[in-house]
Every structure is written in C-alpha cells, then in structure tokens.
Design a protein around this motif. Structure first.
Motif, PDB file in Angstrom:
ATOM      1  N   ARG A  24       0.831  -1.210   0.000  1.00 23.34           N
ATOM      2  CA  ARG A  24       0.000   0.000   0.000  1.00 23.34           C
ATOM      3  C   ARG A  24       0.865   1.259   0.000  1.00 23.34           C
ATOM      4  NH1 ARG A  24      -3.270   0.232   4.874  1.00 23.34           N
ATOM      5  NH2 ARG A  24      -4.580   1.721   3.770  1.00 23.34           N
ATOM      6  N   ILE A  25       1.945   1.230   0.768  1.00 24.40           N
ATOM      7  CA  ILE A  25       2.847   2.379   0.824  1.00 24.40           C
ATOM      8  C   ILE A  25       3.436   2.655  -0.560  1.00 24.40           C
ATOM      9  CG2 ILE A  25       5.017   3.262   1.764  1.00 24.40           C
ATOM     10  CD1 ILE A  25       4.377   1.576   4.313  1.00 24.40           C
ATOM     11  N   ASN A  26       3.877   1.594  -1.233  1.00 27.59           N
ATOM     12  CA  ASN A  26       4.448   1.768  -2.567  1.00 27.59           C
ATOM     13  C   ASN A  26       3.428   2.341  -3.545  1.00 27.59           C
ATOM     14  OD1 ASN A  26       7.224   0.924  -2.414  1.00 27.59           O
ATOM     15  ND2 ASN A  26       6.524  -1.179  -2.129  1.00 27.59           N
ATOM     16  N   GLU A  27       2.179   1.905  -3.436  1.00 28.69           N
ATOM     17  CA  GLU A  27       1.123   2.451  -4.294  1.00 28.69           C
ATOM     18  C   GLU A  27       0.938   3.941  -4.044  1.00 28.69           C
ATOM     19  OE1 GLU A  27      -2.375   0.200  -3.534  1.00 28.69           O
ATOM     20  OE2 GLU A  27      -1.634  -1.637  -4.496  1.00 28.69           O
ATOM     21  N   HIS A  28       0.964   4.337  -2.764  1.00 27.05           N
ATOM     22  CA  HIS A  28       0.772   5.746  -2.435  1.00 27.05           C
ATOM     23  C   HIS A  28       1.980   6.599  -2.829  1.00 27.05           C
ATOM     24  CE1 HIS A  28      -2.811   4.469  -0.330  1.00 27.05           C
ATOM     25  NE2 HIS A  28      -3.084   5.720  -0.028  1.00 27.05           N
ATOM     26  N   ILE A  29       3.160   6.039  -2.734  1.00 22.13           N
ATOM     27  CA  ILE A  29       4.341   6.777  -3.192  1.00 22.13           C
ATOM     28  C   ILE A  29       4.226   7.068  -4.679  1.00 22.13           C
ATOM     29  CG2 ILE A  29       6.817   6.553  -3.669  1.00 22.13           C
ATOM     30  CD1 ILE A  29       7.116   5.177  -0.958  1.00 22.13           C
ATOM     31  N   LYS A  30       3.821   6.059  -5.460  1.00 22.44           N
ATOM     32  CA  LYS A  30       3.630   6.261  -6.909  1.00 22.44           C
ATOM     33  C   LYS A  30       2.558   7.313  -7.157  1.00 22.44           C
ATOM     34  CE  LYS A  30       3.813   5.235 -11.362  1.00 22.44           C
ATOM     35  NZ  LYS A  30       2.647   5.981 -11.869  1.00 22.44           N
ATOM     36  N   TYR A  31       1.466   7.257  -6.397  1.00 25.09           N
ATOM     37  CA  TYR A  31       0.366   8.205  -6.569  1.00 25.09           C
ATOM     38  C   TYR A  31       0.844   9.644  -6.345  1.00 25.09           C
ATOM     39  CZ  TYR A  31      -4.200  10.431  -5.819  1.00 25.09           C
ATOM     40  OH  TYR A  31      -5.287  11.251  -5.899  1.00 25.09           O
ATOM     41  N   TYR A  32       1.549   9.874  -5.255  1.00 18.44           N
ATOM     42  CA  TYR A  32       1.961  11.238  -4.931  1.00 18.44           C
ATOM     43  C   TYR A  32       3.163  11.696  -5.744  1.00 18.44           C
ATOM     44  CZ  TYR A  32      -1.552  11.640  -1.361  1.00 18.44           C
ATOM     45  OH  TYR A  32      -2.770  11.726  -0.718  1.00 18.44           O
ATOM     46  N   GLN A  33       3.942  10.780  -6.285  1.00 14.34           N
ATOM     47  CA  GLN A  33       4.976  11.178  -7.234  1.00 14.34           C
ATOM     48  C   GLN A  33       4.328  11.702  -8.513  1.00 14.34           C
ATOM     49  OE1 GLN A  33       7.286   7.533  -7.444  1.00 14.34           O
ATOM     50  NE2 GLN A  33       8.880   8.344  -6.092  1.00 14.34           N
ATOM     51  N   ASP A  34       3.270  11.032  -8.950  1.00 13.25           N
ATOM     52  CA  ASP A  34       2.521  11.516 -10.118  1.00 13.25           C
ATOM     53  C   ASP A  34       1.881  12.866  -9.804  1.00 13.25           C
ATOM     54  OD1 ASP A  34       3.214   9.213 -11.438  1.00 13.25           O
ATOM     55  OD2 ASP A  34       1.278   8.213 -11.139  1.00 13.25           O
ATOM     56  N   ASP A  35       1.348  13.010  -8.599  1.00 12.42           N
ATOM     57  CA  ASP A  35       0.741  14.271  -8.173  1.00 12.42           C
ATOM     58  C   ASP A  35       1.780  15.387  -8.198  1.00 12.42           C
ATOM     59  OD1 ASP A  35      -1.748  15.297  -7.449  1.00 12.42           O
ATOM     60  OD2 ASP A  35      -1.240  15.350  -5.324  1.00 12.42           O
ATOM     61  N   GLN A  36       2.956  15.098  -7.686  1.00 15.25           N
ATOM     62  CA  GLN A  36       4.039  16.084  -7.657  1.00 15.25           C
ATOM     63  C   GLN A  36       4.456  16.488  -9.072  1.00 15.25           C
ATOM     64  OE1 GLN A  36       7.913  14.797  -6.045  1.00 15.25           O
ATOM     65  NE2 GLN A  36       7.705  16.418  -4.535  1.00 15.25           N
ATOM     66  N   SER A  37       4.547  15.505  -9.965  1.00 12.67           N
ATOM     67  CA  SER A  37       4.902  15.795 -11.360  1.00 12.67           C
ATOM     68  C   SER A  37       3.845  16.671 -12.024  1.00 12.67           C
ATOM     69  CB  SER A  37       5.048  14.485 -12.145  1.00 12.67           C
ATOM     70  OG  SER A  37       6.136  13.728 -11.666  1.00 12.67           O
ATOM     71  N   MET A  38       2.572  16.429 -11.695  1.00 16.47           N
ATOM     72  CA  MET A  38       1.494  17.229 -12.260  1.00 16.47           C
ATOM     73  C   MET A  38       1.600  18.686 -11.812  1.00 16.47           C
ATOM     74  SD  MET A  38      -1.783  18.406 -11.107  1.00 16.47           S
ATOM     75  CE  MET A  38      -2.300  17.162  -9.938  1.00 16.47           C
ATOM     76  N   HIS A  39       1.908  18.939 -10.541  1.00 21.96           N
ATOM     77  CA  HIS A  39       2.089  20.313 -10.069  1.00 21.96           C
ATOM     78  C   HIS A  39       3.244  20.994 -10.812  1.00 21.96           C
ATOM     79  CE1 HIS A  39       0.477  18.633  -6.011  1.00 21.96           C
ATOM     80  NE2 HIS A  39      -0.514  18.944  -6.820  1.00 21.96           N
ATOM     81  N   TYR A  40       4.311  20.242 -10.997  1.00 18.39           N
ATOM     82  CA  TYR A  40       5.490  20.763 -11.687  1.00 18.39           C
ATOM     83  C   TYR A  40       5.145  21.129 -13.127  1.00 18.39           C
ATOM     84  CZ  TYR A  40      10.091  20.750 -13.948  1.00 18.39           C
ATOM     85  OH  TYR A  40      11.204  21.079 -14.692  1.00 18.39           O
ATOM     86  N   HIS A  41       4.392  20.262 -13.798  1.00 22.59           N
ATOM     87  CA  HIS A  41       4.045  20.523 -15.191  1.00 22.59           C
ATOM     88  C   HIS A  41       3.107  21.713 -15.329  1.00 22.59           C
ATOM     89  CE1 HIS A  41       5.235  16.164 -16.316  1.00 22.59           C
ATOM     90  NE2 HIS A  41       6.169  17.005 -16.687  1.00 22.59           N
ATOM     91  N   ILE A  42       2.180  21.865 -14.394  1.00 16.89           N
ATOM     92  CA  ILE A  42       1.296  23.042 -14.435  1.00 16.89           C
ATOM     93  C   ILE A  42       2.130  24.318 -14.323  1.00 16.89           C
ATOM     94  CG2 ILE A  42      -0.485  24.336 -13.194  1.00 16.89           C
ATOM     95  CD1 ILE A  42      -1.787  21.696 -12.447  1.00 16.89           C
ATOM     96  N   TYR A  43       3.072  24.310 -13.395  1.00 15.26           N
ATOM     97  CA  TYR A  43       3.916  25.500 -13.230  1.00 15.26           C
ATOM     98  C   TYR A  43       4.753  25.737 -14.488  1.00 15.26           C
ATOM     99  CZ  TYR A  43       7.284  28.849 -11.545  1.00 15.26           C
ATOM    100  OH  TYR A  43       8.067  29.980 -11.418  1.00 15.26           O
ATOM    101  N   GLN A  44       5.350  24.673 -15.020  1.00 16.64           N
ATOM    102  CA  GLN A  44       6.163  24.811 -16.233  1.00 16.64           C
ATOM    103  C   GLN A  44       5.318  25.334 -17.389  1.00 16.64           C
ATOM    104  OE1 GLN A  44       9.281  24.691 -14.912  1.00 16.64           O
ATOM    105  NE2 GLN A  44       9.970  23.444 -16.648  1.00 16.64           N
ATOM    106  N   ASP A  45       4.097  24.836 -17.499  1.00 18.18           N
ATOM    107  CA  ASP A  45       3.198  25.276 -18.560  1.00 18.18           C
ATOM    108  C   ASP A  45       2.836  26.748 -18.375  1.00 18.18           C
ATOM    109  OD1 ASP A  45       1.677  24.914 -20.875  1.00 18.18           O
ATOM    110  OD2 ASP A  45      -0.111  24.335 -19.760  1.00 18.18           O
TER     111      ASP A  45
END
Length: 255
Positions: free
Chosen positions: A72-93
C-alpha cells in the motif's frame, strides 16, 4: 500409594519406633514438597510455552500486515509522485516552458488520499506482550513513522479541501459537463477522472494566487512523500527484525 504410606506410619507407631517415625515423617514431607515443586515447575513451563507460542503468533501476524502495508505504501508513493509531477508541469506550462502538444493529467489535483496504516491501530495494545526489548523499541519507532505519515496526509487533505477546491470553484475550473458525462462512475472512479477545464485554468496562469497554491501543494506533497518513504524504510527494517526473530537469527544487542 497413600494406603502404603499410611500402613508404614501405623506400623512404626505400633512398634513404638518414635525416632524412625519422625525421620519417616520428615522424609514424607520432603517428598510432598518435592512433588509440589515439580508440579509447579511443570505448570510454569507450560505457561511459558504458551506465552512464547502466543508471542510468535503475534509477531507473525504483525509481519503479515507489514507486508500488506508495504504494498500500500508503494502504491501511495507512486500516486503522490505523479501528483508532484502534475504540479510541476502546471507551473512549467504557466511559464511557457512546455510544448504545445504536452498533455497534463489533472486527475489527482482535487483528490487527497487519507492513508491509515494498520500496525499501530491493530497492535499498539499488544506490544507489552513482546519479550524482546529491541523488538518493542523498533515497533514503537515504526508507530512514530506511521503518525508522521498520517499528519502529512491530513495537512495535505485539509489544504486541498479548504484552499484548492475553493480556488477551482471560484474560477469555474471544475468542468461540470465532463463530470456529468461520467455520471455512471462511482465516486472512487470519478475522482480519478480529468474533470477540469484546461482553458479556464490557463486563464489563471501567471497569477500570484495560482503560483502560491502550487507552491503550497509542492511543499505539502513533498512532506507526504518524505513521510511515506520514511515509513517504507522502517517497514522493511521491521520486517527483517521480525523474520530474524521468528527464525531464531535475531542476535541484536538489547537496547
């Protein structure tokens, strides 16, 4: 056996052999005491065996749940890594640093997962039953890592609820048409859908309000990831401790 001893006593008394009778009586008392001590020792051994058996079952149960939590921890790490990347891409955009054909997935923007691990909730009241001090200390340390994850998750969830969702509603960024197009989906499926108006979000690009939201989301998501990675490391270490203990390989020095 009792009749045999009674016969001997009666014979000694009838023969007026007082000295021998006293010695016999003392010997009989000693035998009774020895019998009682042997019975107590056997009972104590049985009780200790039961305690050891119960302790091994407890450790085995904790180990099984640690393995479940690791996944479960590994699933959540993947989830929030994707979330973090999405924030980064919004800012970059928003800074014009992404190509026009870059597609941003906003599906996790609103969502925040409340993640309650199972070990502390299930076993905190049983830890006193563990005999090895180092194991108790390691489990207590793991509880602290769990608490850190729960704190980080709650802060992120509260921020999204109180600030981010108000921002999305205020500027009409939530896409009602996209939501009701997927009305057949239940909540847990729907919250993963990309139900945002990209054009209306882009209208806020460059605004201080959006940049501050992304800043806060970045900090809080980083904390959640850090806490998750910390509890994952503690999870693996505790699994190893328990496996060694159950296999008889635990030779660590008591803390």
């Amino acid at each position: 056996m009792i009749k045999f001893f009674r016969h001997i006593r009666q014979q000694l008394i009838s023969e007026n052999k007082t000295g021998k009778y006293l010695k016999y009586a003392i010997g009989e008392i000693v035998l009774v005491v020895i019998g009682i001590l042997i019975a107590l020792s056997i009972n104590n051994w049985n009780e200790q065996r039961k305690v050891r058996t119960n302790e091994r079952e407890l450790l085995s149960s904790i180990l099984k749940d640690l393995i479940i939590d690791e996944n479960r921890i590994n699933e959540h790490i993947k989830y929030y890594q994707d979330d973090q990347s999405m924030h980064y891409h919004i800012y970059q955009d928003s800074q014009g640093l992404l190509s026009n054909d870059t597609i941003i997935d906003f599906s996790t923007l609103r969502a925040a997962r409340i993640f309650n691990l199972t070990i502390e909730a299930s076993y905190s009241k049983y830890i006193k039953e563990i005999s090895k001090n180092n194991i108790r200390v390691n489990i207590d340390d793991y509880f602290k890592q769990e608490d850190n994850v729960n704190d980080a998750m709650k802060v992120l969830s509260d921020y999204k609820e109180s600030r981010l969702k108000l921002f999305l509603s205020k500027y009409g960024i939530n896409d009602a048409k996209e939501l009701f197009k997927n009305k057949q989906l239940d909540y847990y499926d729907l919250r993963e859908k990309n139900i945002f108006s990209h054009s209306k979000l882009k209208d806020r690009y460059g605004s201080e309000e959006l940049e501050q939201l992304l800043f806060d989301l970045g900090i809080k998501t980083s904390w959640a990831l850090s806490a998750l990675k910390g509890v994952l490391e503690a999870n693996k270490e505790l699994q190893l401790d328990l496996k060694n203990e159950l296999s008889g390989k635990n030779v660590s020095v008591e803390k």
